[in-house]
Write an enzyme that holds these catalytic residues in place. Sequence first.
Site, PDB file in Angstrom:
ATOM      1  N   ASP A  56       0.774  -1.246   0.000  1.00 60.12           N
ATOM      2  CA  ASP A  56       0.000   0.000   0.000  1.00 60.12           C
ATOM      3  C   ASP A  56       0.806   1.298   0.000  1.00 60.12           C
ATOM      4  O   ASP A  56       0.556   2.191  -0.788  1.00 60.12           O
ATOM      5  CB  ASP A  56      -0.916   0.036   1.231  1.00 60.12           C
ATOM      6  CG  ASP A  56      -1.800  -1.200   1.330  1.00 60.12           C
ATOM      7  OD1 ASP A  56      -1.729  -2.082   0.465  1.00 60.12           O
ATOM      8  OD2 ASP A  56      -2.575  -1.265   2.301  1.00 60.12           O
ATOM      9  N   GLU A  69       2.225  -9.645  11.411  1.00 61.10           N
ATOM     10  CA  GLU A  69       1.932  -9.257  10.032  1.00 61.10           C
ATOM     11  C   GLU A  69       3.237  -9.128   9.241  1.00 61.10           C
ATOM     12  O   GLU A  69       3.325  -9.554   8.094  1.00 61.10           O
ATOM     13  CB  GLU A  69       1.173  -7.929  10.043  1.00 61.10           C
ATOM     14  CG  GLU A  69       0.696  -7.462   8.683  1.00 61.10           C
ATOM     15  CD  GLU A  69      -0.171  -6.208   8.765  1.00 61.10           C
ATOM     16  OE1 GLU A  69      -0.266  -5.617   9.872  1.00 61.10           O
ATOM     17  OE2 GLU A  69      -0.745  -5.817   7.734  1.00 61.10           O
TER      18      GLU A  69
HETATM   19  C1  DGY Z   1      -5.668  -1.711   4.250  1.00 65.18           C
HETATM   20  O1  DGY Z   1      -6.789  -1.293   4.488  1.00 65.18           O
HETATM   21  O2  DGY Z   1      -4.656  -1.431   4.896  1.00 65.18           O
HETATM   22  C2  DGY Z   1      -5.505  -2.673   3.191  1.00 65.18           C
HETATM   23  O3  DGY Z   1      -4.179  -3.027   2.984  1.00 65.18           O
HETATM   24  C3  DGY Z   1      -6.133  -2.235   1.921  1.00 65.18           C
HETATM   25  O4  DGY Z   1      -6.293  -3.393   1.205  1.00 65.18           O
END
Ligand code: DGY
Length: 417
Positions: free
Chosen positions: A160, A390
Amino acid sequence: MNLHIDHAKRILVANDRGGYTVPTDRLYPFQWNWDSAFVAMGFALYDIDRAYRELERLTEGQWADGMIPHIVFHQPSDTYFPGPDVWRTKHTIPTSGITQPPVFAIALRKVHERAGKHAEARTLPLYEAALKWHRWWYSARDPERTGLVALHHPWESGSDNSPAWDVALARVPTTTVTPVMRKDTGHVNADMRPRDEDYKRFIHLLDTYAACGWNPAKQWEEAPFKIAEIQTTAILLKAGEDLEHLARLFGRTEDATEIADFNDRSRRAMLAQWRPALRRFVSRDLISGEDVQAATQAGFIPLLSLDLDKDIADALVTEMKTWSKGLKVAFPTTKPGVGSWEPKRYWRGPAWAIINWLLIDGLQRNGHPDAGEELRMSTIAAIETEGFAEYFDPVTGEGCGGLGFSWTAAAYIWLMR
Ligand code: DGY
Protein backbone atom coordinates in the site's frame (compact mmCIF):
# COMPACT_ATOMS: atom_id res chain seq x y z
CA MET A 1 4.75 -32.32 16.86
CA ASN A 2 6.24 -28.93 15.99
CA LEU A 3 4.56 -26.49 18.41
CA HIS A 4 4.87 -23.60 15.97
CA ILE A 5 3.01 -25.52 13.26
CA ASP A 6 0.35 -26.31 15.80
CA HIS A 7 0.14 -22.62 16.71
CA ALA A 8 -0.03 -21.62 13.02
CA LYS A 9 -2.96 -23.98 12.49
CA ARG A 10 -4.72 -22.56 15.55
CA ILE A 11 -4.38 -19.06 14.10
CA LEU A 12 -6.06 -20.21 10.89
CA VAL A 13 -8.87 -21.71 12.97
CA ALA A 14 -9.25 -18.52 15.01
CA ASN A 15 -9.39 -16.40 11.84
CA ASP A 16 -11.95 -18.65 10.13
CA ARG A 17 -15.26 -16.89 9.54
CA GLY A 18 -17.06 -19.72 7.74
CA GLY A 19 -14.94 -21.20 4.99
CA TYR A 20 -12.84 -18.11 4.51
CA THR A 21 -10.05 -16.67 6.62
CA VAL A 22 -9.72 -13.04 7.68
CA PRO A 23 -6.12 -11.77 7.55
CA THR A 24 -6.34 -10.91 11.25
CA ASP A 25 -9.11 -10.07 13.71
CA ARG A 26 -10.44 -6.47 13.77
CA LEU A 27 -7.74 -4.77 11.62
CA TYR A 28 -8.84 -6.80 8.56
CA PRO A 29 -12.25 -8.32 9.32
CA PHE A 30 -13.21 -9.49 5.80
CA GLN A 31 -11.84 -11.77 3.07
CA TRP A 32 -8.82 -10.33 1.30
CA ASN A 33 -7.88 -11.61 -2.14
CA TRP A 34 -4.16 -12.45 -2.10
CA ASP A 35 -4.19 -13.25 1.61
CA SER A 36 -6.67 -16.02 0.87
CA ALA A 37 -4.57 -17.42 -1.96
CA PHE A 38 -1.57 -17.78 0.38
CA VAL A 39 -3.78 -19.22 3.10
CA ALA A 40 -5.18 -21.79 0.64
CA MET A 41 -1.65 -23.02 -0.09
CA GLY A 42 -1.06 -23.47 3.62
CA PHE A 43 -4.31 -25.42 4.01
CA ALA A 44 -3.41 -27.51 0.94
CA LEU A 45 -0.76 -29.25 3.03
CA TYR A 46 -3.20 -30.64 5.59
CA ASP A 47 -6.85 -29.89 4.78
CA ILE A 48 -7.68 -30.00 1.06
CA ASP A 49 -11.38 -29.37 1.55
CA ARG A 50 -10.66 -26.19 3.50
CA ALA A 51 -8.11 -25.10 0.87
CA TYR A 52 -10.76 -25.37 -1.85
CA ARG A 53 -13.32 -23.59 0.36
CA GLU A 54 -10.99 -20.63 0.78
CA LEU A 55 -10.72 -20.16 -2.98
CA GLU A 56 -14.39 -20.89 -3.61
CA ARG A 57 -15.52 -18.28 -1.11
CA LEU A 58 -13.26 -15.71 -2.74
CA THR A 59 -14.83 -16.33 -6.14
CA GLU A 60 -18.25 -15.51 -4.65
CA GLY A 61 -17.06 -11.94 -4.98
CA GLN A 62 -16.02 -12.20 -8.64
CA TRP A 63 -17.56 -9.57 -10.90
CA ALA A 64 -19.32 -10.31 -14.19
CA ASP A 65 -16.39 -8.76 -16.07
CA GLY A 66 -13.99 -11.23 -14.44
CA MET A 67 -12.35 -9.06 -11.81
CA ILE A 68 -11.83 -10.68 -8.43
CA PRO A 69 -11.99 -7.79 -5.96
CA HIS A 70 -9.44 -7.17 -3.29
CA ILE A 71 -11.98 -7.43 -0.46
CA VAL A 72 -15.15 -9.50 -0.20
CA PHE A 73 -17.37 -8.17 2.59
CA HIS A 74 -19.14 -11.44 3.44
CA GLN A 75 -20.44 -10.13 6.78
CA PRO A 76 -20.68 -6.66 8.28
CA SER A 77 -18.02 -5.32 10.62
CA ASP A 78 -17.51 -1.84 12.01
CA THR A 79 -13.79 -2.23 12.74
CA TYR A 80 -12.56 -1.36 9.22
CA PHE A 81 -12.52 1.70 6.97
CA PRO A 82 -13.37 1.97 4.07
CA GLY A 83 -16.34 -0.40 4.26
CA PRO A 84 -18.90 -1.34 1.58
CA ASP A 85 -20.84 1.92 1.90
CA VAL A 86 -17.73 3.81 0.81
CA TRP A 87 -16.96 1.51 -2.12
CA ARG A 88 -20.50 1.76 -3.49
CA THR A 89 -20.06 -1.20 -5.86
CA LYS A 90 -23.07 -3.04 -7.22
CA HIS A 91 -22.08 -6.65 -6.59
CA THR A 92 -24.66 -8.79 -4.79
CA ILE A 93 -22.19 -9.73 -2.08
CA PRO A 94 -20.62 -6.38 -1.22
CA THR A 95 -17.04 -6.06 -2.44
CA SER A 96 -14.42 -3.40 -2.94
CA GLY A 97 -14.00 -2.05 -6.48
CA ILE A 98 -10.32 -2.71 -7.06
CA THR A 99 -8.27 -5.88 -7.28
CA GLN A 100 -5.09 -7.37 -5.76
CA PRO A 101 -2.07 -9.44 -6.87
CA PRO A 102 -3.31 -12.52 -8.79
CA VAL A 103 -1.80 -15.29 -6.65
CA PHE A 104 -5.05 -17.24 -7.07
CA ALA A 105 -4.02 -19.56 -9.95
CA ILE A 106 -0.66 -20.27 -8.29
CA ALA A 107 -2.61 -21.49 -5.27
CA LEU A 108 -5.15 -23.36 -7.38
CA ARG A 109 -2.50 -25.47 -9.11
CA LYS A 110 -0.93 -26.36 -5.76
CA VAL A 111 -4.29 -27.24 -4.23
CA HIS A 112 -5.20 -29.32 -7.28
CA GLU A 113 -1.91 -31.22 -7.20
CA ARG A 114 -2.33 -32.10 -3.56
CA ALA A 115 -5.97 -33.06 -3.90
CA GLY A 116 -5.34 -36.36 -5.69
CA LYS A 117 -7.71 -38.40 -7.80
CA HIS A 118 -11.10 -36.76 -7.88
CA ALA A 119 -9.85 -33.21 -7.86
CA GLU A 120 -10.80 -32.17 -11.35
CA ALA A 121 -14.52 -31.58 -10.72
CA ARG A 122 -13.76 -29.27 -7.84
CA THR A 123 -10.86 -27.53 -9.56
CA LEU A 124 -12.66 -26.78 -12.84
CA PRO A 125 -15.02 -23.99 -11.70
CA LEU A 126 -12.07 -22.32 -9.96
CA TYR A 127 -9.98 -22.73 -13.10
CA GLU A 128 -12.79 -20.99 -15.07
CA ALA A 129 -12.87 -18.17 -12.52
CA ALA A 130 -9.10 -17.75 -12.77
CA LEU A 131 -9.19 -17.70 -16.56
CA LYS A 132 -11.88 -15.00 -16.53
CA TRP A 133 -9.77 -12.99 -14.13
CA HIS A 134 -6.63 -13.30 -16.27
CA ARG A 135 -8.65 -12.17 -19.32
CA TRP A 136 -9.82 -9.19 -17.28
CA TRP A 137 -6.22 -8.26 -16.38
CA TYR A 138 -5.11 -8.35 -19.99
CA SER A 139 -8.09 -6.34 -21.27
CA ALA A 140 -8.97 -3.92 -18.45
CA ARG A 141 -5.42 -3.31 -17.24
CA ASP A 142 -3.43 -3.62 -20.44
CA PRO A 143 -5.72 -2.32 -23.17
CA GLU A 144 -2.71 -1.36 -25.28
CA ARG A 145 -1.34 -4.92 -25.14
CA THR A 146 2.06 -3.99 -23.78
CA GLY A 147 2.38 -7.11 -21.63
CA LEU A 148 2.66 -5.14 -18.36
CA VAL A 149 -0.55 -4.78 -16.36
CA ALA A 150 -1.37 -1.47 -14.70
CA LEU A 151 -2.59 -0.62 -11.22
CA HIS A 152 -5.03 2.19 -10.54
CA HIS A 153 -4.59 2.22 -6.79
CA PRO A 154 -1.64 1.47 -4.47
CA TRP A 155 -3.90 -0.96 -2.57
CA GLU A 156 -4.00 -3.10 -5.73
CA SER A 157 -0.29 -3.82 -5.33
CA GLY A 158 -0.81 -5.13 -1.81
CA SER A 159 2.21 -2.93 -0.96
CA ASP A 160 0.00 0.00 0.00
CA ASN A 161 2.46 2.69 1.09
CA SER A 162 5.56 1.48 -0.75
CA PRO A 163 8.04 4.20 -1.72
CA ALA A 164 7.39 2.92 -5.27
CA TRP A 165 4.24 5.07 -5.28
CA ASP A 166 5.65 8.26 -3.75
CA VAL A 167 6.16 10.17 -7.01
CA ALA A 168 2.92 9.06 -8.66
CA LEU A 169 0.85 9.44 -5.50
CA ALA A 170 2.11 12.99 -4.91
CA ARG A 171 0.17 13.97 -8.05
CA VAL A 172 -3.10 12.66 -6.59
CA PRO A 173 -5.08 15.36 -4.76
CA THR A 174 -5.75 15.00 -1.03
CA THR A 175 -9.35 16.18 -1.41
CA THR A 176 -12.03 13.57 -0.80
CA VAL A 177 -15.79 13.36 -1.16
CA THR A 178 -15.82 10.61 1.47
CA PRO A 179 -14.72 11.74 4.93
CA VAL A 180 -11.59 9.81 5.92
CA MET A 181 -12.37 8.00 9.17
CA ARG A 182 -9.48 5.67 9.75
CA LYS A 183 -9.96 2.65 11.98
CA ASP A 184 -6.58 0.97 11.40
CA THR A 185 -4.71 3.28 13.78
CA GLY A 186 -7.11 2.24 16.55
CA HIS A 187 -5.77 -1.32 16.24
CA VAL A 188 -2.09 -0.78 15.41
CA ASN A 189 0.48 1.88 16.32
CA ALA A 190 0.19 4.76 13.80
CA ASP A 191 3.97 4.68 13.25
CA MET A 192 3.54 1.28 11.62
CA ARG A 193 0.79 2.37 9.23
CA PRO A 194 0.46 4.61 6.16
CA ARG A 195 0.24 8.36 6.95
CA ASP A 196 -2.99 10.39 6.99
CA GLU A 197 -1.92 12.10 3.80
CA ASP A 198 -1.58 8.71 2.06
CA TYR A 199 -5.08 7.81 3.20
CA LYS A 200 -6.53 11.02 1.77
CA ARG A 201 -5.01 10.14 -1.59
CA PHE A 202 -6.15 6.50 -1.33
CA ILE A 203 -9.70 7.72 -0.75
CA HIS A 204 -9.48 10.38 -3.47
CA LEU A 205 -8.71 7.55 -5.92
CA LEU A 206 -11.57 5.44 -4.57
CA ASP A 207 -14.01 8.37 -4.97
CA THR A 208 -12.75 8.96 -8.52
CA TYR A 209 -13.40 5.37 -9.60
CA ALA A 210 -16.76 5.19 -7.82
CA ALA A 211 -17.72 8.27 -9.88
CA CYS A 212 -16.72 6.28 -13.00
CA GLY A 213 -19.27 3.66 -11.92
CA TRP A 214 -16.36 1.20 -11.61
CA ASN A 215 -16.31 0.98 -15.39
CA PRO A 216 -12.82 -0.22 -16.46
CA ALA A 217 -12.68 1.74 -19.74
CA LYS A 218 -13.78 4.96 -18.06
CA GLN A 219 -11.33 4.40 -15.23
CA TRP A 220 -8.51 3.84 -17.69
CA GLU A 221 -9.28 7.27 -19.18
CA GLU A 222 -9.60 9.07 -15.88
CA ALA A 223 -7.17 7.33 -13.55
CA PRO A 224 -4.85 9.87 -11.91
CA PHE A 225 -2.66 6.92 -10.85
CA LYS A 226 -1.61 4.37 -13.46
CA ILE A 227 1.47 2.23 -12.91
CA ALA A 228 2.48 -0.63 -15.22
CA GLU A 229 3.71 -2.70 -12.34
CA ILE A 230 6.49 -5.23 -12.29
CA GLN A 231 5.61 -7.18 -9.12
CA THR A 232 1.98 -7.66 -10.15
CA THR A 233 2.96 -8.65 -13.69
CA ALA A 234 5.53 -11.11 -12.35
CA ILE A 235 2.89 -12.72 -10.14
CA LEU A 236 0.39 -12.71 -13.02
CA LEU A 237 2.91 -14.46 -15.26
CA LYS A 238 3.64 -17.18 -12.67
CA ALA A 239 -0.10 -17.61 -12.18
CA GLY A 240 -0.44 -17.67 -15.98
CA GLU A 241 2.10 -20.48 -16.23
CA ASP A 242 0.16 -22.46 -13.63
CA LEU A 243 -3.12 -21.75 -15.39
CA GLU A 244 -1.67 -22.84 -18.73
CA HIS A 245 -0.50 -26.04 -17.06
CA LEU A 246 -4.02 -26.72 -15.75
CA ALA A 247 -5.54 -25.90 -19.17
CA ARG A 248 -3.34 -28.54 -20.81
CA LEU A 249 -4.07 -31.03 -18.05
CA PHE A 250 -7.82 -30.59 -18.62
CA GLY A 251 -7.48 -30.81 -22.41
CA ARG A 252 -8.48 -27.17 -22.86
CA THR A 253 -6.23 -26.58 -25.86
CA GLU A 254 -7.75 -23.28 -26.98
CA ASP A 255 -7.55 -21.85 -23.49
CA ALA A 256 -3.94 -22.99 -23.25
CA THR A 257 -3.04 -21.17 -26.47
CA GLU A 258 -4.77 -18.01 -25.28
CA ILE A 259 -3.02 -18.12 -21.90
CA ALA A 260 0.36 -18.89 -23.51
CA ASP A 261 -0.08 -15.78 -25.61
CA PHE A 262 -0.75 -13.64 -22.49
CA ASN A 263 2.29 -15.19 -20.86
CA ASP A 264 4.62 -14.56 -23.81
CA ARG A 265 3.53 -10.96 -23.96
CA SER A 266 4.29 -10.42 -20.27
CA ARG A 267 7.57 -12.32 -20.44
CA ARG A 268 8.90 -10.09 -23.22
CA ALA A 269 7.64 -6.89 -21.59
CA MET A 270 9.17 -7.75 -18.22
CA LEU A 271 12.57 -8.48 -19.71
CA ALA A 272 12.53 -4.99 -21.22
CA GLN A 273 12.14 -3.57 -17.68
CA TRP A 274 15.58 -4.88 -16.56
CA ARG A 275 17.88 -2.02 -15.56
CA PRO A 276 21.49 -3.30 -15.33
CA ALA A 277 22.74 -0.14 -13.62
CA LEU A 278 20.22 -0.64 -10.79
CA ARG A 279 20.60 -4.43 -10.80
CA ARG A 280 16.84 -4.81 -10.61
CA PHE A 281 13.66 -4.56 -12.69
CA VAL A 282 11.49 -1.43 -12.66
CA SER A 283 7.83 -0.52 -13.09
CA ARG A 284 6.68 2.23 -15.44
CA ASP A 285 4.54 5.21 -14.53
CA LEU A 286 2.09 5.43 -17.43
CA ILE A 287 1.16 9.03 -16.65
CA SER A 288 4.69 10.47 -16.65
CA GLY A 289 6.09 7.80 -18.98
CA GLU A 290 9.01 7.37 -16.59
CA ASP A 291 10.59 4.43 -14.81
CA VAL A 292 9.68 4.00 -11.16
CA GLN A 293 13.18 4.28 -9.71
CA ALA A 294 12.36 3.69 -6.01
CA ALA A 295 14.38 0.84 -4.54
CA THR A 296 11.77 -1.67 -3.37
CA GLN A 297 11.34 -5.45 -3.26
CA ALA A 298 9.19 -5.33 -6.41
CA GLY A 299 12.32 -5.15 -8.59
CA PHE A 300 13.33 -8.68 -7.56
CA ILE A 301 9.98 -10.45 -7.87
CA PRO A 302 10.51 -11.26 -11.61
CA LEU A 303 12.79 -14.06 -10.34
CA LEU A 304 9.54 -15.87 -9.65
CA SER A 305 8.39 -16.16 -13.24
CA LEU A 306 11.29 -15.51 -15.62
CA ASP A 307 14.06 -17.95 -16.50
CA LEU A 308 16.79 -15.37 -16.44
CA ASP A 309 20.21 -15.39 -18.05
CA LYS A 310 22.84 -16.25 -15.48
CA ASP A 311 24.37 -12.77 -15.50
CA ILE A 312 21.01 -11.14 -14.71
CA ALA A 313 20.12 -13.66 -11.98
CA ASP A 314 23.59 -13.23 -10.45
CA ALA A 315 23.28 -9.43 -10.53
CA LEU A 316 19.88 -9.58 -8.80
CA VAL A 317 21.26 -11.84 -6.10
CA THR A 318 24.31 -9.62 -5.59
CA GLU A 319 22.00 -6.63 -5.16
CA MET A 320 19.75 -8.57 -2.77
CA LYS A 321 22.79 -9.47 -0.66
CA THR A 322 23.79 -5.81 -0.47
CA TRP A 323 20.34 -4.90 0.84
CA SER A 324 20.28 -7.73 3.37
CA LYS A 325 23.75 -7.22 4.78
CA GLY A 326 23.74 -6.85 8.57
CA LEU A 327 19.96 -7.21 8.88
CA LYS A 328 18.43 -9.48 11.46
CA VAL A 329 15.58 -10.44 9.13
CA ALA A 330 15.66 -10.33 5.32
CA PHE A 331 14.23 -9.33 2.85
CA PRO A 332 13.63 -5.59 3.31
CA THR A 333 10.83 -4.07 1.22
CA THR A 334 12.87 -0.89 0.78
CA LYS A 335 16.62 -0.63 0.39
CA PRO A 336 18.09 0.07 3.85
CA GLY A 337 19.49 3.55 4.28
CA VAL A 338 17.74 5.30 1.37
CA GLY A 339 15.66 8.40 2.23
CA SER A 340 12.33 6.57 2.16
CA TRP A 341 13.53 3.66 4.34
CA GLU A 342 11.43 3.22 7.52
CA PRO A 343 12.05 -0.23 9.01
CA LYS A 344 8.79 -0.33 11.02
CA ARG A 345 6.36 1.37 8.66
CA TYR A 346 4.40 -1.27 6.75
CA TRP A 347 5.74 -1.48 3.16
CA ARG A 348 8.55 1.05 3.55
CA GLY A 349 11.20 -1.36 4.81
CA PRO A 350 9.79 -4.27 6.85
CA ALA A 351 10.25 -7.93 5.87
CA TRP A 352 7.09 -9.87 4.99
CA ALA A 353 6.91 -13.67 5.05
CA ILE A 354 4.82 -13.85 1.87
CA ILE A 355 7.22 -11.68 -0.11
CA ASN A 356 10.02 -13.92 1.10
CA TRP A 357 8.00 -16.94 -0.02
CA LEU A 358 7.81 -15.52 -3.58
CA LEU A 359 11.50 -14.64 -3.53
CA ILE A 360 12.52 -18.06 -2.24
CA ASP A 361 10.64 -19.72 -5.12
CA GLY A 362 12.25 -17.27 -7.54
CA LEU A 363 15.76 -17.87 -6.21
CA GLN A 364 15.28 -21.62 -6.54
CA ARG A 365 13.97 -21.25 -10.07
CA ASN A 366 16.93 -19.13 -11.11
CA GLY A 367 19.82 -21.24 -9.87
CA HIS A 368 20.33 -19.73 -6.41
CA PRO A 369 19.03 -22.39 -4.01
CA ASP A 370 21.52 -21.38 -1.31
CA ALA A 371 20.30 -17.79 -1.26
CA GLY A 372 16.75 -19.18 -1.20
CA GLU A 373 17.57 -21.43 1.74
CA GLU A 374 19.15 -18.56 3.65
CA LEU A 375 16.01 -16.49 3.18
CA ARG A 376 13.81 -19.41 4.22
CA MET A 377 15.80 -19.88 7.43
CA SER A 378 15.72 -16.15 8.14
CA THR A 379 11.92 -16.10 7.74
CA ILE A 380 11.41 -19.17 9.92
CA ALA A 381 13.68 -17.80 12.65
CA ALA A 382 11.84 -14.46 12.66
CA ILE A 383 8.49 -16.19 13.09
CA GLU A 384 9.71 -18.64 15.73
CA THR A 385 11.20 -15.77 17.74
CA GLU A 386 8.44 -13.18 17.43
CA GLY A 387 5.32 -15.11 16.53
CA PHE A 388 2.92 -14.80 13.58
CA ALA A 389 3.12 -11.05 13.15
CA GLU A 390 1.93 -9.26 10.03
CA TYR A 391 5.56 -8.33 9.22
CA PHE A 392 8.98 -7.86 10.84
CA ASP A 393 11.34 -4.96 11.48
CA PRO A 394 14.39 -6.16 9.52
CA VAL A 395 16.85 -4.39 11.84
CA THR A 396 15.57 -5.49 15.24
CA GLY A 397 13.56 -8.52 14.12
CA GLU A 398 10.54 -7.22 16.07
CA GLY A 399 7.14 -8.53 14.95
CA CYS A 400 5.02 -5.54 13.85
CA GLY A 401 1.54 -4.61 12.61
CA GLY A 402 -1.32 -7.01 13.25
CA LEU A 403 -0.67 -10.14 15.31
CA GLY A 404 -2.01 -13.67 14.82
CA PHE A 405 -1.76 -13.05 11.11
CA SER A 406 -3.13 -15.66 8.72
CA TRP A 407 -0.67 -15.35 5.86
CA THR A 408 2.31 -15.46 8.17
CA ALA A 409 0.86 -18.66 9.64
CA ALA A 410 0.29 -20.11 6.15
CA ALA A 411 3.80 -19.10 5.06
CA TYR A 412 5.29 -20.82 8.10
CA ILE A 413 3.38 -24.04 7.38
CA TRP A 414 4.44 -23.86 3.73
CA LEU A 415 8.11 -23.04 4.38
CA MET A 416 8.38 -25.89 6.92
CA ARG A 417 6.90 -28.54 4.59
C1 DGY B 1 -5.67 -1.71 4.25
O1 DGY B 1 -6.79 -1.29 4.49
O2 DGY B 1 -4.66 -1.43 4.90
C2 DGY B 1 -5.51 -2.67 3.19
O3 DGY B 1 -4.18 -3.03 2.98
C3 DGY B 1 -6.13 -2.23 1.92
O4 DGY B 1 -6.29 -3.39 1.21
